[in-house]
Scaffold this motif. Structure first.
Motif, mmCIF file in Angstrom:
data_model
loop_
_atom_site.group_PDB
_atom_site.id
_atom_site.type_symbol
_atom_site.label_atom_id
_atom_site.label_comp_id
_atom_site.label_asym_id
_atom_site.label_seq_id
_atom_site.Cartn_x
_atom_site.Cartn_y
_atom_site.Cartn_z
ATOM 1 N N ALA A 140 0.904 -1.233 -0.025
ATOM 2 C CA ALA A 140 -0.055 0.062 -0.083
ATOM 3 C C ALA A 140 0.823 1.215 0.056
ATOM 4 O O ALA A 140 2.124 1.086 0.311
ATOM 5 C CB ALA A 140 -0.890 -0.040 1.161
ATOM 6 N N HIS A 141 0.335 2.413 -0.160
ATOM 7 C CA HIS A 141 0.779 3.617 -0.311
ATOM 8 C C HIS A 141 1.434 3.970 1.030
ATOM 9 O O HIS A 141 2.310 4.770 1.066
ATOM 10 C CB HIS A 141 0.255 4.670 -0.788
ATOM 11 C CG HIS A 141 -1.134 5.005 0.540
ATOM 12 N ND1 HIS A 141 -2.203 4.203 0.674
ATOM 13 C CD2 HIS A 141 -1.230 6.111 1.027
ATOM 14 C CE1 HIS A 141 -2.688 4.618 1.683
ATOM 15 N NE2 HIS A 141 -2.290 5.884 1.897
ATOM 16 N N LYS A 142 0.954 3.423 1.995
ATOM 17 C CA LYS A 142 1.766 4.000 3.561
ATOM 18 C C LYS A 142 2.904 4.175 3.836
ATOM 19 O O LYS A 142 3.484 4.832 4.507
ATOM 20 C CB LYS A 142 0.754 3.276 4.683
ATOM 21 C CG LYS A 142 -0.787 3.810 4.605
ATOM 22 C CD LYS A 142 -1.482 3.443 5.804
ATOM 23 C CE LYS A 142 -2.971 3.697 5.980
ATOM 24 N NZ LYS A 142 -3.883 2.890 5.100
ATOM 25 N N LEU A 143 3.612 3.163 3.207
ATOM 26 C CA LEU A 143 5.216 2.980 3.427
ATOM 27 C C LEU A 143 5.810 4.154 3.051
ATOM 28 O O LEU A 143 6.751 4.717 3.411
ATOM 29 C CB LEU A 143 5.784 1.775 2.974
ATOM 30 C CG LEU A 143 7.246 1.423 3.318
ATOM 31 C CD1 LEU A 143 7.023 0.980 4.538
ATOM 32 C CD2 LEU A 143 7.881 0.369 2.443
ATOM 33 N N GLY A 174 -0.788 8.291 10.555
ATOM 34 C CA GLY A 174 -1.117 7.311 9.305
ATOM 35 C C GLY A 174 -1.711 8.110 8.417
ATOM 36 O O GLY A 174 -1.936 7.471 7.315
ATOM 37 N N SER A 175 -1.908 9.301 8.549
ATOM 38 C CA SER A 175 -2.501 9.935 7.584
ATOM 39 C C SER A 175 -2.339 11.324 7.428
ATOM 40 O O SER A 175 -1.592 12.036 8.067
ATOM 41 C CB SER A 175 -4.214 9.452 7.171
ATOM 42 O OG SER A 175 -4.626 10.096 6.123
ATOM 43 N N VAL A 176 -2.960 12.157 6.571
ATOM 44 C CA VAL A 176 -2.775 13.667 6.434
ATOM 45 C C VAL A 176 -3.630 14.202 7.624
ATOM 46 O O VAL A 176 -4.424 15.277 7.329
ATOM 47 C CB VAL A 176 -3.129 14.364 4.995
ATOM 48 C CG1 VAL A 176 -2.044 14.167 4.086
ATOM 49 C CG2 VAL A 176 -4.646 13.909 4.249
ATOM 50 N N VAL A 234 -10.855 8.635 -0.078
ATOM 51 C CA VAL A 234 -10.444 9.410 0.951
ATOM 52 C C VAL A 234 -10.888 8.856 2.465
ATOM 53 O O VAL A 234 -11.984 8.777 2.582
ATOM 54 C CB VAL A 234 -11.001 10.776 0.968
ATOM 55 C CG1 VAL A 234 -10.597 11.798 2.017
ATOM 56 C CG2 VAL A 234 -10.617 11.493 -0.362
ATOM 57 N N GLY A 235 -9.825 8.574 3.058
ATOM 58 C CA GLY A 235 -10.136 8.072 4.336
ATOM 59 C C GLY A 235 -9.857 9.180 5.299
ATOM 60 O O GLY A 235 -10.468 10.201 5.574
ATOM 61 N N GLY A 236 -8.493 9.220 5.861
ATOM 62 C CA GLY A 236 -8.019 10.497 6.123
ATOM 63 C C GLY A 236 -7.610 11.351 5.066
ATOM 64 O O GLY A 236 -7.566 12.554 5.048
ATOM 65 N N GLY A 237 -7.049 10.699 3.880
ATOM 66 C CA GLY A 237 -6.842 11.428 2.429
ATOM 67 C C GLY A 237 -5.470 11.456 2.354
ATOM 68 O O GLY A 237 -4.998 12.248 1.340
ATOM 69 N N SER A 238 -4.568 10.443 2.692
ATOM 70 C CA SER A 238 -3.255 10.690 2.397
ATOM 71 C C SER A 238 -2.824 10.049 1.090
ATOM 72 O O SER A 238 -2.136 10.812 0.257
ATOM 73 C CB SER A 238 -2.237 9.936 3.317
ATOM 74 O OG SER A 238 -2.448 8.526 3.290
ATOM 75 N N ASN A 239 -3.307 9.106 0.603
ATOM 76 C CA ASN A 239 -3.125 8.510 -0.721
ATOM 77 C C ASN A 239 -3.880 9.441 -1.643
ATOM 78 O O ASN A 239 -3.180 9.760 -2.857
ATOM 79 C CB ASN A 239 -3.676 7.248 -0.937
ATOM 80 C CG ASN A 239 -4.943 7.024 -1.502
ATOM 81 O OD1 ASN A 239 -5.280 6.928 -2.796
ATOM 82 N ND2 ASN A 239 -6.069 6.607 -0.549
ATOM 83 N N ALA A 240 -4.755 10.064 -1.359
ATOM 84 C CA ALA A 240 -5.475 10.977 -2.380
ATOM 85 C C ALA A 240 -4.763 12.468 -2.546
ATOM 86 O O ALA A 240 -4.495 12.698 -3.535
ATOM 87 C CB ALA A 240 -6.902 11.473 -1.870
ATOM 88 N N LEU A 244 -4.534 3.003 -7.157
ATOM 89 C CA LEU A 244 -4.693 2.060 -6.441
ATOM 90 C C LEU A 244 -4.060 1.919 -5.186
ATOM 91 O O LEU A 244 -2.879 1.472 -5.394
ATOM 92 C CB LEU A 244 -4.479 0.904 -7.456
ATOM 93 C CG LEU A 244 -5.346 -0.433 -7.354
ATOM 94 C CD1 LEU A 244 -6.759 -0.171 -7.624
ATOM 95 C CD2 LEU A 244 -4.621 -1.609 -7.987
ATOM 96 N N SER A 245 -4.589 2.321 -4.105
ATOM 97 C CA SER A 245 -3.841 2.732 -3.057
ATOM 98 C C SER A 245 -3.116 1.303 -2.440
ATOM 99 O O SER A 245 -2.088 1.502 -1.708
ATOM 100 C CB SER A 245 -4.617 3.483 -2.166
ATOM 101 O OG SER A 245 -5.808 2.852 -1.890
ATOM 102 N N GLY A 246 -3.784 0.298 -2.642
ATOM 103 C CA GLY A 246 -3.138 -0.848 -2.011
ATOM 104 C C GLY A 246 -3.689 -2.117 -2.575
ATOM 105 O O GLY A 246 -4.734 -2.338 -3.273
HETATM 106 C C1 LIG Z 1 -5.174 3.268 4.934
HETATM 107 C C2 LIG Z 1 -5.464 3.026 3.562
HETATM 108 C C3 LIG Z 1 -6.463 3.897 2.888
HETATM 109 C C4 LIG Z 1 -6.887 5.162 3.632
HETATM 110 O O1 LIG Z 1 -6.044 6.137 4.057
HETATM 111 P P1 LIG Z 1 -5.984 7.570 3.414
HETATM 112 O O2 LIG Z 1 -4.926 8.239 4.187
HETATM 113 O O3 LIG Z 1 -7.168 8.035 3.023
HETATM 114 O O4 LIG Z 1 -5.031 7.363 2.002
HETATM 115 C C5 LIG Z 1 -6.694 3.773 1.464
HETATM 116 N N1 LIG Z 1 -6.218 2.574 1.046
HETATM 117 C C6 LIG Z 1 -5.332 1.663 1.491
HETATM 118 C C7 LIG Z 1 -4.838 0.558 0.897
HETATM 119 C C8 LIG Z 1 -5.213 1.972 2.839
HETATM 120 O O5 LIG Z 1 -4.528 0.805 3.458
#
Ligand SMILES: *Cc1c(COP(=O)(O)O)cnc(C)c1O
Length: 406
Positions: A100-103, A204-206, A246-252, A388-390
């Motif tokens: 996923a993008h979080k790394l 974990g996010s923005v 958009v969850g917290g919104g970091s990948n966005a 495709l965030s993850g």
């Molecule tokens: C955590 C997560 C999200 C949501 O987090 P954002 O900060 O909104 O990007 C989206 N996609 C995947 C795969 C995640 O693990």
């Protein structure tokens, strides 16, 4: 490019301002002792992270350890299947190390921790993806790692819990309230208050107090920088639309930051879950109002007492009752449009992408794919680039149990 009187040529210099504001959103609403810790992080970010050594080391790590750049893929069969003439592409953050993008922000945050001489990183996690990413970064840099996680999410995401433990992290179970992401954030924050001299909090996010929304956006901007270059190289032009969940919104924010100054339509997708009633979704921007939680001012879902409302989404990574302050700002000025898709549309997109393209997406990312499929039906030509965030490995057992094979 100017949009609604905001100059996007110089946007990143001016947003956020020195106090962490994007318009009226953002800032820092925390106890004074924690403010000292935040000021230290802001100061370190502004000096260390802009230094040539830091930038070069992070670049090397991205290439040699994370496997960046991740590719952009054309979804020929999915585009054909929707058959409107619109071409859909995906930025493959599912192929980033840990899936996923979080790394992207965890390696940045942990590298900063190392430069600051900290011994430990502390964080919360929802789907477990942030916890796994941070545990990975901590192992890479030799830092201790405490991860706070809701009991409900621990049940839902057993493989990620195992991953964190294998990577050497301490997974601390949170049983308060609904025992999901929001409660985990509260617990991690409380722990950081006691330990900030030796530890750094890695959000974990923005979201969160300044400087986190800025710092996480900047570390994630690699997604948009790469995607813009790759897409123009592949097609000779910019995409007409870009889409991210958009969850917290970091990948966005990562993807969007590459296109804010371009004539490109930008869409954020929120989870509508089971429907529009409060408690059945987590579409904070769509149904929320201005409010402060977790140390920042943004748009949030409130219950009748003005407290953060209970939220629901089939995607653990999206069930958060607020969103990053920059999204609230971009929403208000209209530069980014925010829409919703529900659980059913999401599961449908999950199976469609798997069957037509051989890519099993995360349920979070499936929201963005579902929205792009709807958008393609509205546009009759052009192109859409989806983040495709993850990848969906973490969700397979849950989907099969709850929805069966379709
Ligand atoms: C955590 C997560 C999200 C949501 O987090 P954002 O900060 O909104 O990007 C989206 N996609 C995947 C795969 C995640 O693990």
């Amino acid at each position: 490019m100017k949009y609604n009187n905001i100059e996007f040529n110089t946007y990143f210099k001016n947003y956020p301002d020195a106090n962490g504001y994007f318009g009226k959103y953002g800032g820092s609403f925390i106890p004074p002792e924690l403010q000292t810790a935040m000021d230290e992080i802001t100061q370190a970010y502004n000096t260390i992270c802009k230094s040539r050594n830091f930038i070069n080391e992070l670049r090397r790590i991205r290439k040699e350890f994370q496997g960046r750049p991740t590719p952009v893929s054309h979804l020929a069969r999915l585009s054909e299947n929707i058959s409107t003439g619109v071409q859909i592409y995906v930025k493959r953050e599912d192929l980033n190390h840990t899936g996923a993008h979080k790394l992207n922000h965890c390696m940045g945050e942990a590298l900063l921790a190392k430069y600051m001489g900290k011994k430990k990183v502390i964080a919360e996690t929802g789907a477990g993806q942030h916890g796994v990413a941070l545990a990975t970064a901590a192992a890479y840099f030799g830092l201790e790692c405490d991860i706070y996680m809701g009991a409900v999410d621990i049940q839902k995401q057993a493989p990620n819990v195992a991953r964190m433990k294998i990577l050497g992290a301490n997974v601390i179970e949170v049983t308060d309230g609904l025992a999901t992401l929001k409660e985990a954030v509260d617990a991690a924050f409380a722990a950081y208050c006691n330990e900030y001299k030796d530890a750094i909090y890695c959000i974990g996010s923005v979201v969160g107090p300044h400087p986190f929304p800025m710092m996480v956006r900047d570390f994630q901007s690699i997604v948009g920088i790469e995607a813009r270059e790759q897409f123009t190289e592949m097609t000779g032009e910019l995409p007409d639309s870009v889409v991210a969940c958009v969850g917290g919104g970091s990948n966005a924010m990562g993807l969007f930051s590459g296109f804010l100054n371009d004539p490109v339509d930008i869409y954020g997708v929120e989870p509508l879950g089971r429907g529009t009633a409060l408690g059945d979704h987590a579409a904070s921007l769509t149904y929320g109002e201005e409010g402060i939680m977790h140390g920042f001012n943004s748009i949030m879902l409130k219950d009748k007492n003005g407290e953060p409302a209970p939220v629901y989404s089939v995607a653990s990574g999206l069930d958060y009752p607020s969103c990053g302050p920059e999204h609230a700002f971009l929403h208000d000025i209209g530069r980014v449009k925010y829409g919703v898709v529900d659980d059913e549309e999401t599961i449908n997109a999950f199976y469609t992408l798997s069957r037509l393209e051989g890519i099993i997406p995360a349920i979070e990312s499936s929201h963005a794919v579902a929205y792009a499929m709807k958008l393609a039906k509205e546009m009759n030509k052009g192109s859409i680039l989806v983040n495709l965030s993850g990848r969906g490995d973490k969700d397979m057992d849950y989907i099969i149990e709850k929805y069966g094979i379709r």
